[in-house]
Write an enzyme that holds these catalytic residues in place. Structure first.
Site, PDB file in Angstrom:
ATOM      1  N   SER A  91       8.124  -7.422  -1.947  1.00 18.71           N
ATOM      2  CA  SER A  91       6.639  -6.507  -1.704  1.00 18.71           C
ATOM      3  C   SER A  91       5.390  -7.115  -2.014  1.00 18.71           C
ATOM      4  CB  SER A  91       6.674  -5.121  -2.599  1.00 18.71           C
ATOM      5  OG  SER A  91       7.821  -4.478  -1.996  1.00 18.71           O
ATOM      6  N   LYS A 142      -2.537  -1.659  -7.499  1.00 25.40           N
ATOM      7  CA  LYS A 142      -1.418  -1.039  -6.254  1.00 25.40           C
ATOM      8  C   LYS A 142      -1.274   0.446  -7.190  1.00 25.40           C
ATOM      9  CE  LYS A 142       3.327  -1.552  -4.618  1.00 25.40           C
ATOM     10  NZ  LYS A 142       4.531  -2.421  -4.478  1.00 25.40           N
ATOM     11  N   SER A 144       5.991  -3.638   0.054  1.00 24.94           N
ATOM     12  CA  SER A 144       5.047  -2.524   0.114  1.00 24.94           C
ATOM     13  C   SER A 144       3.649  -2.563  -0.618  1.00 24.94           C
ATOM     14  CB  SER A 144       5.918  -1.827  -1.122  1.00 24.94           C
ATOM     15  OG  SER A 144       5.864  -2.290  -2.515  1.00 24.94           O
TER      16      SER A 144
END
Lengths: 484, 95, 493
Positions: free
Chosen positions: C181, C78, C157
């Site tokens: 997330s 990420k 997210s």
């Protein structure tokens, strides 16, 4: 001593409180491993934490915790075994995180006190409200470019103790005595080097005036004062300004002011019209700071003797005057020097020699005690020579200046120059005979009743001995000779 | 409750985010809605409840006081939008 | 060798150990898949060269017998983890071009264990979002979107992290979870997502959103793989004061430990209005599966569940408003030039932050400001304690808690973006674990009637990820979720 100030319309009481920012003595910063030492090239003592790089986290320095606790102990303050680091949020060019890590609701140290002594000999207690640990900000330089400010983060994250007094001072003199005493205690403890010029110790001074017995007036806060003189000037200026303002029908505005060192005046800071709203909240990157009684006790055991205790000993055990004791305890180094030099000797004579001869010479040479060419043991040796009659006080002064100049030992100088006091009877008799023989007329006058001439003979004999004859013996033996 | 435009501007100023007149109107409604929704927290009786800032139960660990970092101005300054030598540079600040 | 993409990490590792495949081969397959699935918009910065080098190093380690637990396994990251000399943006305009001179602790540990970095993955800007739509790079697309249908959200997210693993464009990936997330996108994309206990993985070097809630965790295709990579990620870090100084147990063992005799709680309060019927049914199934596997089901109550979301939407923005103050145009990232410092700040931050990030900064600033602190921030912290205490009580009675991961399956991109509160409701089941600091895992457990993946969430008490793995593994076995998304890389099909 009354501290009231007379204005045009009556008397005013001055109320002063101080927030002192003291840089903690430590090798590294409060929350990062970069050096806390002053004076590096710009941004060299900066870690990624200090520069607030994304994802960087604070880790607390144990030494800074110890120093804060030690300071609290030195100020007879309550030590809080539970304290919390909060974020104080505001934007400024030299505040890279956009917040300062400080302590708001739960400081590490609570209430304490500082005892101050004023010039009239009176003593006075100033309450301490709290001490908390916080990060210093970086430094903005505004004079490097016409349109830009330059930012150096070397100081960013250095540990500070904010020592907040109660509003319990009422004159510039009291404020000066407070900051001096506080500085002295911090230096004894070794928790702050007290170097005001370099900014290791600086004060925000809150001043207000009120009619005696009335509620507190509106205060102004003058920021970042880094000398005792500036603190006094600020207070005097603010007191006059505020009284004049009120007496002319105006009102004091609660505001932050800056002191102009060239004019000696304060002025309101620009760009601070935004109401401050620091949005304090507990720093989620840190946990509450906790320790136990054993930790405090260990620090307490290792505490050095503080100026008030040493002073008490000097006056009550050594028999020094309060004045001398004050002079000798103002700095930790001075007291330590004195203790070494006077150990096993006449305390009063040593005190006298230090405060008159040594300090005089240091002053004249413009150097600090730490650089003194005469060490404590060397000064002690000189005093021993006086005490055992090897040299007279007068010769000793001569020897001392030689010691100060060359760093040589007293004994060596005395030997090299043959300055040892003459205490041998026959030698002194010989000198007396010589002087009397050369002044037979005066001998007769003396014997005829002119007693005053005794001093003349002593002077001549001392001169003939180049000052080395033992003055006591000269007196005694001369009397014998003349009174035959 | 609603958050009026002036409050939005004050908050935006504190957060150093420029908001235009128009945007402050939009935000006024937007933030008002969110805060209204959040206000259901008022239903909860929290008398005498100690606030919780951290779920950690361990004590704060301390670091030894040794210099382990710094002396890397090039890394510190490498991403700066503007620098002069070893300084960061910002528009002039007047105190 | 087209089967390369179909292997789990554990299978691939066995073949690597036996030298039946090489790390470089495996990487080639994944890099091809990355190219092929470019349309899913998962990789914001692919790191082809770095990956090549790491794969070659891994092959060398295998040949020298020095391979570690993740050697040669291709992993996506990420874009919230700072990666040394590789652009790290948090998918925000304000950090465009930022090149960290440091590597986050978690990624360092993964590379030290031999992992091969495929690249940086798409996410919501500063991890603020539940659909990956706040990313400056545009949203990650869910590979479960029909080939000719609407683009569906990967969730957020960590949308790119979930989507890439589901699509066969990463064997495993790293994400972060502040309010769901990891778990929500894992559920939306049909992969396993683990949010570890707060304090289990170091936060050092991860762009902070809400410091008291953020945790890093892995996305994998199986529970076993989750335990494998998590063991490499976890552990005490002296650079993170909130990281726990605890030994990391052998989690792989827990995967096969079975759940005979475990007590599993079903919280009454997780039956919420408007919950998808498919999800309700799946939840029932999950309950039955666990019972069949030997667990005892216990009805429990978590009375303050309802308040978790509003509580979260004070605490997270409050912390974020402060954490994001450092993005000011001085030290890194974007700057809009202006004459005064304050103007520079205001223009830079208005331009550099997207709408949702600005909204949250403003909410957080408001909640902390004078006059509102007690009513909002303090109140939320008190409610947070009540929520944690609910769980403390529950875990006196049960070993794990079973809930749905989300109240609905994924949705088309653009469908929810206009109303922040609708968007926030995505996290209703995941947020409580963050507030309480608990570990949680989402396991893919079935499909909705429209053919979209659904996840079940398991929660355990602090530092008992082992129980999550045991329980999740039992669900995984019985759910037999092995369907391949329509837009996955061809070789995965």
């Amino acid at each position: 001593m009354s501290t009231l100030v007379s204005g045009r319309t009556g008397e005013w009481e001055v109320v002063i409180g101080m927030e002192v920012h003291a840089q903690v003595v430590s090798n590294s910063k409060l929350f990062s491993g970069s050096s806390a030492v002053f004076g590096a090239s710009p941004n060299n003592h900066v870690s990624l934490v200090d520069a607030a790089m994304p994802g960087m986290l604070p880790v607390i320095n144990e030494q800074c915790v110890k120093q804060a606790v030690l300071t609290g102990l030195g100020l007879n303050a309550k030590i809080n075994k539970f304290s919390v680091f909060d974020r104080k949020n505001y934007f400024y060019a030299d505040l890279p995180q956009g917040y300062q890590i400080s302590q708001f609701k739960h400081p590490i140290v609570g209430e304490g006190e500082v005892k101050i002594e004023l010039s009239d000999g009176s003593t006075h207690k100033v309450g301490i409200e709290r001490i908390h640990l916080e990060q210093d900000a970086g430094k903005s330089l505004h004079d490097q470019h016409p349109l830009k400010s330059y930012i150096d983060l070397n100081r960013s994250g250095v540990a500070l103790m904010e020592i907040v007094s109660k509003p319990e001072m009422h004159s510039a003199e009291q404020a000066a005595a407070y900051i001096k005493k506080l500085r002295s205690i911090l230096r004894y403890l070794g928790t702050c080097d007290g170097n005001m010029e370099e900014g290791s110790l600086r004060a925000d001074v809150n001043v207000s005036v009120r009619r005696p017995g009335h509620l507190l007036g509106t205060r102004t806060e003058t920021k970042n004062l880094n000398s005792v003189k500036f603190i006094m000037q600020t207070i005097e200026f603010e007191v006059n300004r505020q009284i004049e303002l009120i007496e002319n029908g105006g009102e004091v505005k609660q505001e932050t002011r800056l002191f102009d060192t060239t004019t000696g005046m304060t002025r309101a800071m620009r760009g601070k019209e935004d109401a401050h709203d620091y949005r304090y909240f507990p720093d989620p990157d840190l946990l509450p700071l906790t320790f136990d009684d054993a930790f405090i006790d260990e620090l307490r055991m290792g505490m050095p003797e503080l100026p008030d205790e040493i002073k008490y000993r000097m006056v009550n055990e050594y028999g020094l005057s309060s004045y001398d004791a004050n002079v000798l305890t103002e700095e930790r180094e001075t007291a330590a020097f004195y203790e070494l030099a006077s150990d096993g000797r006449d305390r009063k004579i040593t005190a006298n020699w230090m405060s008159v001869e040594l300090f005089g010479a240091l002053n004249k040479a413009g150097i600090e005690l730490a650089q003194s060419p005469v060490s404590p043991s060397q000064l002690g040796d000189l005093i021993d020579l006086i005490s055992d009659g090897s040299i007279s006080g007068k010769i000793a002064k001569e020897v001392f200046s030689e010691m100060f100049e060359t760093g040589k030992d007293a004994k060596l100088i005395v030997d090299e120059k043959g300055l040892k006091q003459v205490s041998d009877e026959s030698t002194i008799f010989a000198m007396i005979d010589e002087v009397l023989a050369a002044n037979l007329d005066k001998v007769n006058e003396y014997r005829g009743g002119k007693d005053k001439l005794f001093g003349f003979f002593v002077g001549q004999i001392m001169k003939a001995s180049k000052g080395q004859a033992n003055p006591g013996m000269v007196n005694q033996l001369l009397k014998q000779k003349l009174d035959i | 409750m609603s958050v009026d435009k002036h409050v939005v501007k004050k908050i935006a100023r504190l957060a150093r985010i420029h908001v235009s007149e128009k945007k402050s109107e939009l935000l006024s409604a937007d933030l008002g809605n969110i805060l209204n929704w959040i206000e259901q927290l008022e239903e909860v009786n929290t008398d005498g409840v100690e606030p919780l800032s951290s779920v950690n139960e361990h004590a704060l660990a301390w670091r030894e006081d040794i210099v382990t970092d710094g002396e890397m101005p090039e890394k510190v300054l490498k991403n700066a939008p503007e620098n002069a030598g070893e300084f960061f540079v910002v528009p002039k600040v007047i105190e | 060798m087209s089967d390369l993409l179909k292997m789990t990490a554990t299978q691939a590792r066995n073949l690597l150990l036996k030298k039946e495949i090489s790390s470089v081969e495996l990487l080639d397959a994944y890099q091809t898949a990355m190219e092929e699935t470019k349309g899913l918009n998962n990789y914001v910065t692919p790191t082809f060269e770095v990956a090549k080098q790491m794969a070659m190093d891994a092959d060398k380690a295998y040949s020298q017998g020095t391979a570690s637990s993740l050697s040669g396994l291709p992993i996506g990251v990420k874009d919230l983890f700072c990666t040394k000399d590789i652009e790290t943006t948090a998918c925000s305009a304000i950090l465009k071009g930022f090149l960290p001179s440091y590597e986050s602790t978690v990624t360092s540990k993964v590379w030290k264990s031999g992992g091969v970095m495929l690249g940086k993955l798409n996410c919501d800007e500063f991890a603020m979002g539940s659909s990956n739509e706040t990313s400056i790079f545009g949203p990650s697309v869910n590979p479960w979107s029909k080939k000719d249908g609407n683009n569906l959200s990967s969730g957020g997210s960590s949308g790119g992290s979930a989507s890439s693993v589901a699509a066969g464009a990463a064997l495993m990936s790293l994400g972060t979870d502040t309010g769901g997330s990891i778990r929500q996108p894992a559920a939306f994309c049909g992969v396993v997502g683990l949010k570890p206990t707060y304090g289990r993985c170091s936060r050092w070097g991860i762009v902070a959103f809400a410091s008291s809630l953020d945790q890093a965790g892995p996305f994998t295709r199986t529970v076993e793989d989750s335990a494998l990579i998590f063991s490499a990620m976890a552990g005490h870090d002296p650079k993170d004061s909130t990281s726990a100084s605890l030994k990391v147990p052998n989690f792989s063992k827990a995967v096969h430990a079975g759940i005979e005799g475990l007590r599993i709680g079903i919280p009454a309060e997780y039956y919420v209005d408007g919950m998808d019927i498919d999800i309700l049914e799946l939840w029932k199934k999950g309950r039955a599966w666990l019972e069949q596997a030997g667990a005892t089901i216990v009805d429990i109550s978590l009375p303050h569940t309802k308040y978790a979301l509003p509580c979260y939407y004070i605490i997270a923005p409050a912390e974020a408003s402060s954490n994001l103050a450092r993005y000011d145009g001085v030290k890194y990232g974007k700057r809009i030039e202006a004459e005064t410092l304050d103007e520079m700040y205001e223009l830079t931050r208005a331009d550099g932050f997207g709408e949702e990030v600005q909204r949250r900064i403003l909410i957080g600033t408001y909640a902390l400001s004078a006059g509102y602190y007690d009513a909002y921030y303090l109140k939320a912290q008190q409610v947070r304690r009540l929520i944690k205490e609910d769980f403390d009580k529950a875990f006196n009675e049960v070993d794990a808690i079973l809930t749905p991961t989300t109240p609905s399956p994924t949705f088309p991109l653009g469908a929810e973006v206009s109303d922040p509160i609708t968007m926030y409701l995505n996290d209703v089941f995941t947020v409580p674990a963050n507030l309480a600091g608990l570990p949680g895992i989402s396991v893919p457990a079935g499909l909705s009637k429209q053919g979209l993946p659904l996840g079940l969430q398991l929660l355990a008490s602090h530092f008992r990820e082992d129980k999550l793995f045991s329980t999740a593994s039992a669900i995984e076995k019985q759910a037999e979720f092995s369907l391949v998304p329509p837009r996955a890389a061809g070789d995965l099909q």
